[in-house]
Design an enzyme around this catalytic site. Structure first.
Site, short mmCIF file in Angstrom:
data_model
loop_
_atom_site.label_atom_id
_atom_site.label_comp_id
_atom_site.label_asym_id
_atom_site.label_seq_id
_atom_site.Cartn_x
_atom_site.Cartn_y
_atom_site.Cartn_z
N SER A 168 0.80 -1.23 0.00
CA SER A 168 0.00 0.00 0.00
C SER A 168 0.83 1.27 0.00
O SER A 168 0.31 2.35 -0.28
CB SER A 168 -0.95 0.01 1.20
OG SER A 168 -0.24 0.17 2.41
N LYS A 227 0.96 4.69 6.75
CA LYS A 227 0.35 5.52 5.70
C LYS A 227 1.04 6.89 5.69
O LYS A 227 1.81 7.22 6.57
CB LYS A 227 -1.15 5.74 5.96
CG LYS A 227 -1.98 4.46 6.08
CD LYS A 227 -2.06 3.67 4.78
CE LYS A 227 -2.85 2.38 4.98
NZ LYS A 227 -2.79 1.51 3.78
#
Length: 248
Positions: A77, A122
């Site tokens: 990701s 993230k």
């Protein structure tokens, strides 16, 4: 007549011999410390080798708990910055002593109650008070009315988002996205969940500062310049009419 003074018996007895010299006051304490190490080494199976290993283990545990924590990247990701299997060092002191996460930082956080029962990594796109919109007519994310050029870190071929959103980040929280948007489950996917997809700053474990493994990919993770021109939230309130037409 021999007039040289002869030492009396008293003189000889009062002069300390070499074996009677007063020792350095610090020596007994030093010997005590060494004696303590020797006694502990004798008590621990494996002696000084085991004691040294235990000391190193305690030191590493201290670092992991309060200073730096290793973290293995579990998914794609955050490609291309972080690849599956990369080991990063998370700086747990980055947001202590009054410091706050900044746009562009890569953070590791506890997603329990928001994303799932695990730690996640993230990139911070919006901080408290920011107005984050996707996408404008050119397909870019806008933060506080300023378009952000994410081409320097966005995964090749990905668009900033296939999911439209228009959010104001509550104070004390973060809006986070993965760099590989087509593979990332992030704030966009949890807008309807408890917390609205926002991550409380208090749940941030730290900032990912270094890739340390594999050696061929080792590097320091820098904050990109893409957010440098984004204005402060207080000076960038966007009218409702403009927000309504922001998706183009």
């Amino acid at each position: 007549m021999d007039t040289e003074a002869q030492p009396t018996e008293r003189d000889r007895s009062s002069r300390p011999s070499g074996s009677e010299q007063t020792s350095d006051p610090g020596e007994p304490e030093g010997r005590s410390r060494f004696a303590l190490v020797s006694r502990v080494s004798a008590w621990v199976p494996g002696g000084r080798i085991t004691l040294t290993l235990l000391t190193c283990l305690i030191f590493l545990l201290f670092l992991s708990t309060f200073v730096m924590r290793p973290f293995q990247i579990p998914s794609g990701s955050m490609e291309q910055a972080l690849r599956i299997g990369d080991r990063v060092l998370v700086n747990k002191l980055a947001y202590r002593f009054g410091a706050e996460p900044q746009r562009g930082d890569i953070v590791v956080f506890d997603g329990t109650g928001y994303f799932g029962h695990a730690d996640y990594v993230k990139r911070v796109v919006g901080v408290g008070g920011d107005h984050v919109v996707c996408c404008d007519k050119e397909g870019r994310i806008r933060v506080n009315g300023r378009p952000v050029d994410e081409s320097g870190f966005l995964y090749p071929g990905d668009s900033p988002s296939t999911v439209p959103f228009d959010v104001v980040v509550p104070d004390g929280t973060l809006f986070v996205l993965g760099d590989h948007r087509s593979l990332s489950s992030d704030s966009r996917n949890h807008l309807g969940s408890p917390g609205g997809g926002m991550i409380p700053v208090g749940d941030v474990i730290g900032r990912a500062d270094w890739i340390v493994w594999p050696f061929g990919h080792a590097t320091r993770l820098q904050r990109p310049d893409a957010y440098a021109r984004v204005p402060a939230a207080a000076s960038a309130r966007v009218p409702a009419a403009e927000r309504a037409g922001a998706h183009g």
